[in-house]
Design an enzyme around this catalytic site. Structure first.
Site, mmCIF file in Angstrom:
data_model
loop_
_atom_site.group_PDB
_atom_site.id
_atom_site.type_symbol
_atom_site.label_atom_id
_atom_site.label_comp_id
_atom_site.label_asym_id
_atom_site.label_seq_id
_atom_site.Cartn_x
_atom_site.Cartn_y
_atom_site.Cartn_z
ATOM 1 N N GLY A 170 0.841 -1.203 0.000
ATOM 2 C CA GLY A 170 0.000 0.000 0.000
ATOM 3 C C GLY A 170 0.872 1.246 0.000
ATOM 4 C CB VAL A 215 17.003 6.178 -1.912
ATOM 5 C CG1 VAL A 215 17.810 5.150 -2.702
ATOM 6 C CG2 VAL A 215 16.437 5.555 -0.632
ATOM 7 N NE ARG A 246 -2.154 -4.394 -0.670
ATOM 8 C CZ ARG A 246 -1.576 -3.739 0.344
ATOM 9 N NH1 ARG A 246 -0.416 -4.165 0.811
ATOM 10 N NH2 ARG A 246 -2.141 -2.682 0.889
ATOM 11 C CB CYS A 247 4.439 -8.740 -5.777
ATOM 12 S SG CYS A 247 5.211 -9.888 -6.917
ATOM 13 C CB SER A 290 7.042 -4.665 1.147
ATOM 14 O OG SER A 290 5.730 -4.437 0.690
ATOM 15 C CB THR A 306 2.913 1.026 6.268
ATOM 16 O OG1 THR A 306 1.544 0.793 6.653
ATOM 17 C CG2 THR A 306 3.771 0.845 7.507
ATOM 18 C CG ASP A 330 1.387 -2.436 10.611
ATOM 19 O OD1 ASP A 330 2.233 -1.810 9.939
ATOM 20 O OD2 ASP A 330 0.614 -3.275 10.101
ATOM 21 N NE ARG A 339 -2.212 -4.824 5.767
ATOM 22 C CZ ARG A 339 -2.723 -5.172 4.590
ATOM 23 N NH1 ARG A 339 -3.470 -6.234 4.499
ATOM 24 N NH2 ARG A 339 -2.466 -4.479 3.509
ATOM 25 N N GLY A 367 -10.451 13.642 19.965
ATOM 26 C CA GLY A 367 -11.300 13.708 21.154
ATOM 27 C C GLY A 367 -12.478 12.761 21.043
ATOM 28 C CB ALA A 368 -12.820 9.454 19.433
ATOM 29 C CG HIS A 377 -8.115 3.082 -0.507
ATOM 30 N ND1 HIS A 377 -9.153 2.212 -0.256
ATOM 31 C CD2 HIS A 377 -7.005 2.321 -0.682
ATOM 32 C CE1 HIS A 377 -8.695 0.968 -0.299
ATOM 33 N NE2 HIS A 377 -7.395 1.004 -0.562
HETATM 34 O O1 F6P Z 1 -1.312 -1.218 4.784
HETATM 35 C C1 F6P Z 1 -1.902 -0.049 4.338
HETATM 36 C C2 F6P Z 1 -3.377 -0.244 4.108
HETATM 37 O O2 F6P Z 1 -3.928 0.982 3.676
HETATM 38 C C3 F6P Z 1 -4.146 -0.782 5.303
HETATM 39 O O3 F6P Z 1 -4.443 0.195 6.253
HETATM 40 C C4 F6P Z 1 -5.355 -1.371 4.628
HETATM 41 O O4 F6P Z 1 -5.916 -2.407 5.403
HETATM 42 C C5 F6P Z 1 -4.794 -1.913 3.343
HETATM 43 O O5 F6P Z 1 -3.592 -1.212 3.096
HETATM 44 C C6 F6P Z 1 -5.694 -1.773 2.149
HETATM 45 O O6 F6P Z 1 -5.058 -2.362 1.077
HETATM 46 P P1 F6P Z 1 -5.583 -2.244 -0.426
HETATM 47 O O7 F6P Z 1 -5.389 -0.823 -0.868
HETATM 48 O O8 F6P Z 1 -4.719 -3.193 -1.186
HETATM 49 O O9 F6P Z 1 -7.022 -2.606 -0.390
#
Ligand code: F6P
Length: 325
Positions: A14, A26, A75-76, A108, A129, A133, A175, A189-190, A255
């Site tokens: 992602g 880099v 994603r691969c 990755s 990311t 996490d 995730r 402030g949830a 997204h």
């Molecule tokens: O890892 C980043 C992330 O945005 C997560 O928060 C989410 O669960 C996942 O990717 C969504 O992945 P995709 O865009 O492949 O649906």
């Protein structure tokens, strides 16, 4: 100093805001040492297709402020196959590329670790990311921007929630981790933050919200729900709240949290990690991720990412609860 004349860089999984700044870090650092840099398109997928371009300093001009990744990401699933990793190494050898820099999440970086372990190609990982996490680093490229994007949305939702005396269940990404949700929830402030790391009692939640509404202390509210909770938790809570006479709305941010201009924090973090990744490589390190611990840049063995899981700080959640007493 390790002798390196040519490296490749890719972004994988992602995308996250700041990946462009990391590539720039880099590329410009490598070029300053006379190292040739290839930019691989679409992550490991592009590597397996031998799809890459030679990058110059101009290739990374005017990208530090842009979200996404100009190299594209993917994603691969094929990379789970050792035969594909062998093929990737062959492609890198054929092009005389001596090391690979991988910017991405823990999946990755696991792929990167296996590539080095099985084929001997030196790899350096950079944590990219929005989920934050990844074990061993307190920060990841894109997390700060994603948190602020979610906050911007929730602040707006709060205005209408207040005006109409409604409750909103706001689902945020992350995730399987509640890290993003916890930070977003505290900063917004949830009234409640629900994360996968702790079990959720739907009936109790509904009763609590209904009681405070009756008491006149909670006519509206924001409940931040991490997407990694049990399936359909958000709609189950909404249903339960309806049984108590509340009419909650659900807002799934999705997204939108992955896009947008990177924050200043993420640009600096990504630029520094990009530069440091090359410095570590030249100093002889590999099979590591460059990350942050106690505000300092550190190296974490990629192996550790597979063995350990980043835990959510229970103190943070405790603070979040106390702030809503
Ligand atoms: O890892 C980043 C992330 O945005 C997560 O928060 C989410 O669960 C996942 O990717 C969504 O992945 P995709 O865009 O492949 O649906």
């Amino acid at each position: 100093m390790r002798e390196i004349t040519s490296v490749a860089v890719l972004t994988s999984g992602g995308d996250s805001p700041g990946m462009n700044a990391a590539i720039r870090g880099v590329v410009r650092t490598a070029l300053s040492y006379g190292i040739t840099v290839f930019g691989i398109h679409r992550g490991f997928t592009g590597l397996l297709q031998n799809d890459m371009e030679l990058l110059s300093s101009a290739s990374v001009s005017n990208i530090v402020q842009r979200g996404g990744t100009f190299l594209k990401s993917a994603r691969c699933p094929e990379f789970h196959d050792p035969a594909c990793r062998k093929q990737a190494a062959k492609i890198l050898h054929t092009r005389n590329i001596e090391a690979l820099l991988v910017i991405g999440g823990d999946g990755s970086l696991t792929g990167a670790h296996l590539l080095e372990e099985e084929t001997g190609i030196p790899v350096i990982g950079l944590p990219g990311t929005i989920d934050n996490d990844i074990f061993g680093t307190e920060d990841t490229i894109g997390f700060d921007t994603a948190m602020n994007t979610a906050l911007d949305a929730i602040d707006r939702i709060r205005d209408t929630a207040d005006s109409h005396e409604r409750h909103f269940l706001v689902e945020v990404m992350g995730r399987n981790s509640g890290f993003l949700a916890t930070h977003v929830g505290i900063a917004a402030g949830a009234e409640m933050i629900l994360v996968p790391e702790y079990s959720v009692n739907i009936a109790e939640i509904a009763l609590q919200l209904a009681t405070s509404r009756k008491a006149g202390t909670g006519s509206s509210g924001i409940i931040v729900v991490a997407e990694g909770n049990e399936p359909d938790l958000t709609s189950k809570i909404a249903h339960e709240l309806q049984q108590h006479g509340l009419a909650p709305h659900i807002s799934i941010l999705g997204h939108i949290q992955r896009g947008g201009r990177p924050s200043g924090h993420d640009r600096v973090l990504a630029s520094c990690l990009g530069a440091v990744a090359i410095e570590y490589l030249l100093a002889g390190y590999s099979d590591i991720m460059v990350g942050v611990s106690n505000g300092e840049v550190v190296d974490i063995p990629l192996d550790d990412l597979i063995r350990y899981r980043k835990g959510l700080d229970p103190e943070l959640l405790k603070i979040a609860l106390q702030l809503h007493k």
